[in-house]
Scaffold this motif. Sequence first.
Motif, PDB file in Angstrom:
ATOM      1  N   ILE A 245       5.759  -2.096  -6.972  1.00 30.39           N
ATOM      2  CA  ILE A 245       6.820  -1.960  -5.968  1.00 30.39           C
ATOM      3  C   ILE A 245       6.472  -0.791  -5.063  1.00 30.39           C
ATOM      4  O   ILE A 245       6.566   0.375  -5.480  1.00 30.39           O
ATOM      5  N   PRO A 246       6.039  -1.046  -3.837  1.00 27.76           N
ATOM      6  CA  PRO A 246       5.679   0.052  -2.940  1.00 27.76           C
ATOM      7  C   PRO A 246       6.910   0.818  -2.475  1.00 27.76           C
ATOM      8  O   PRO A 246       8.005   0.265  -2.389  1.00 27.76           O
ATOM      9  N   ASP A 247       6.705   2.075  -2.178  1.00 29.11           N
ATOM     10  CA  ASP A 247       7.772   2.925  -1.664  1.00 29.11           C
ATOM     11  C   ASP A 247       7.569   3.114  -0.168  1.00 29.11           C
ATOM     12  O   ASP A 247       6.675   3.858   0.247  1.00 29.11           O
ATOM     13  N   PRO A 248       8.371   2.433   0.667  1.00 29.71           N
ATOM     14  CA  PRO A 248       8.172   2.523   2.124  1.00 29.71           C
ATOM     15  C   PRO A 248       8.231   3.949   2.658  1.00 29.71           C
ATOM     16  O   PRO A 248       7.610   4.246   3.686  1.00 29.71           O
ATOM     17  N   SER A 249       8.943   4.824   1.980  1.00 30.17           N
ATOM     18  CA  SER A 249       9.026   6.203   2.457  1.00 30.17           C
ATOM     19  C   SER A 249       7.676   6.914   2.350  1.00 30.17           C
ATOM     20  O   SER A 249       7.450   7.923   3.011  1.00 30.17           O
ATOM     21  N   SER A 250       6.773   6.360   1.510  1.00 30.96           N
ATOM     22  CA  SER A 250       5.455   6.978   1.351  1.00 30.96           C
ATOM     23  C   SER A 250       4.492   6.578   2.464  1.00 30.96           C
ATOM     24  O   SER A 250       3.426   7.193   2.613  1.00 30.96           O
ATOM     25  N   PHE A 251       4.856   5.557   3.231  1.00 29.32           N
ATOM     26  CA  PHE A 251       3.949   5.063   4.272  1.00 29.32           C
ATOM     27  C   PHE A 251       3.689   6.104   5.355  1.00 29.32           C
ATOM     28  O   PHE A 251       2.696   6.030   6.065  1.00 29.32           O
ATOM     29  N   ASP A 252       4.602   7.063   5.482  1.00 23.21           N
ATOM     30  CA  ASP A 252       4.454   8.063   6.534  1.00 23.21           C
ATOM     31  C   ASP A 252       3.198   8.899   6.352  1.00 23.21           C
ATOM     32  O   ASP A 252       2.726   9.539   7.300  1.00 23.21           O
ATOM     33  N   ILE A 253       2.639   8.878   5.142  1.00 27.59           N
ATOM     34  CA  ILE A 253       1.413   9.620   4.882  1.00 27.59           C
ATOM     35  C   ILE A 253       0.241   9.076   5.704  1.00 27.59           C
ATOM     36  O   ILE A 253      -0.771   9.744   5.900  1.00 27.59           O
ATOM     37  N   LEU A 254       0.410   7.853   6.220  1.00 25.68           N
ATOM     38  CA  LEU A 254      -0.645   7.224   7.022  1.00 25.68           C
ATOM     39  C   LEU A 254      -0.599   7.639   8.490  1.00 25.68           C
ATOM     40  O   LEU A 254      -1.499   7.286   9.258  1.00 25.68           O
TER      41      LEU A 254
ATOM     42  N   LEU B 226      -0.018  -1.457   2.412  1.00 21.13           N
ATOM     43  CA  LEU B 226       0.326  -0.083   2.755  1.00 21.13           C
ATOM     44  C   LEU B 226       0.690   0.710   1.507  1.00 21.13           C
ATOM     45  O   LEU B 226       0.396   1.908   1.414  1.00 21.13           O
ATOM     46  N   GLY B 227       1.314   0.026   0.537  1.00 18.74           N
ATOM     47  CA  GLY B 227       1.657   0.688  -0.708  1.00 18.74           C
ATOM     48  C   GLY B 227       0.428   1.160  -1.455  1.00 18.74           C
ATOM     49  O   GLY B 227       0.393   2.286  -1.990  1.00 18.74           O
ATOM     50  N   LEU B 228      -0.600   0.329  -1.511  1.00 18.55           N
ATOM     51  CA  LEU B 228      -1.852   0.728  -2.171  1.00 18.55           C
ATOM     52  C   LEU B 228      -2.543   1.860  -1.413  1.00 18.55           C
ATOM     53  O   LEU B 228      -3.069   2.803  -2.013  1.00 18.55           O
ATOM     54  N   MET B 229      -2.550   1.763  -0.101  1.00 17.21           N
ATOM     55  CA  MET B 229      -3.208   2.786   0.705  1.00 17.21           C
ATOM     56  C   MET B 229      -2.509   4.140   0.591  1.00 17.21           C
ATOM     57  O   MET B 229      -3.170   5.183   0.628  1.00 17.21           O
ATOM     58  N   SER B 230      -1.191   4.115   0.444  1.00 16.67           N
ATOM     59  CA  SER B 230      -0.398   5.346   0.487  1.00 16.67           C
ATOM     60  C   SER B 230      -0.373   6.113  -0.817  1.00 16.67           C
ATOM     61  O   SER B 230       0.037   7.275  -0.846  1.00 16.67           O
ATOM     62  N   ASP B 231      -0.784   5.485  -1.902  1.00 15.72           N
ATOM     63  CA  ASP B 231      -0.727   6.128  -3.216  1.00 15.72           C
ATOM     64  C   ASP B 231      -2.119   6.599  -3.633  1.00 15.72           C
ATOM     65  O   ASP B 231      -2.958   5.796  -4.029  1.00 15.72           O
ATOM     66  N   PRO B 232      -2.391   7.893  -3.577  1.00 20.17           N
ATOM     67  CA  PRO B 232      -3.735   8.405  -3.875  1.00 20.17           C
ATOM     68  C   PRO B 232      -4.127   8.294  -5.344  1.00 20.17           C
ATOM     69  O   PRO B 232      -5.266   8.594  -5.702  1.00 20.17           O
ATOM     70  N   THR B 233      -3.211   7.835  -6.200  1.00 17.61           N
ATOM     71  CA  THR B 233      -3.525   7.705  -7.627  1.00 17.61           C
ATOM     72  C   THR B 233      -4.024   6.318  -8.001  1.00 17.61           C
ATOM     73  O   THR B 233      -4.476   6.103  -9.128  1.00 17.61           O
TER      74      THR B 233
END
Length: 307
Positions: free
Chosen positions: A5-14, A247-254
């Motif tokens: 489940i991606p977190d849309p709020s994390s997309f801003d890291i892009l 975007l969820g995969l890209m945004s999570d550095p782990t």
Amino acid sequence: MPQFIPDPSSFDILRGKVIVITGGAQGIGAGLVTRLHQLGAKVIFGDISQPHSQSLLESLGNPPTVTAVEADLATYSGNYRLFRTAFDQYGHVDHALGNAALFEHPGPSSWIDPNLTIDTVGDEALAHPHNKILDLNVYGLCVFARMAAVFLRENRPAGEKDASITLFGSVCCIRDSPGAYIYQTSKLAILGLLRSMRKPVLETFGIRTNTICPGVTQSPMTKRVFHRIQARGLSTQKVDDVVDMTLGLMSDPTINGRSLYVERGTGWEFEEELDRSMQIWLGEEPTKLLRANAEYVNTGALLRDED
């Protein structure tokens, strides 16, 4: 399978990131270009179709932060031109998305064709359309991965540790697709590329590698079958469903080395589950043998001339 489940709020890291995309003029690629532009990323996309690329740019208002590169991504030079354009323009590349692909069509040129005879099957012209599929879907993606591993580690901005490569597979990586002889073969090759890259590329270059495997998605590639599948009440999805998972995969550095099956806006990771459940589906003894060999191979043994 574990649900993703991606977190849309994390997309801003892009925001502000330099992102290269292959096959960006239509379908999922165009959806990625559009959303990343909206997030404030700097997008460089390659596609062989200049008219479709131009149409996409115009729909976005021809922004200076979105660049289209006309390139045959089934070739070595086409992939290099794409990455080089991004690097020369911005001085580095943060993320790379390998999305370009071709699908085969049924008919007289089907690879396994009941109408072929021992005389007609020798016509080398029959191979040409399918060679194009393999050239783009397999060779082109391998070239893309090679270029990405070089360009993503060059001039990494100070303090910026994360970089990622995302390879686009298909639901064909998981289930049978009768009749899609070459397409399914080419997409299964992507899992091989992922599994060979995920450990050494992360450890050596600090670059993550993951795979997206979408179900039937409404795009030019699926226009021949999409509405027939939808009319039967079977599972289909929109481009944005796949974009969100990517975007969820890209945004999570782990996240590294994962394969995500995407259907109706939901994602399920299956690489770890396959490994975890191996003893169940393969058996205790063969699992023990396989894991012992894998432990040695994972030391990098295949890359050494001798011990």
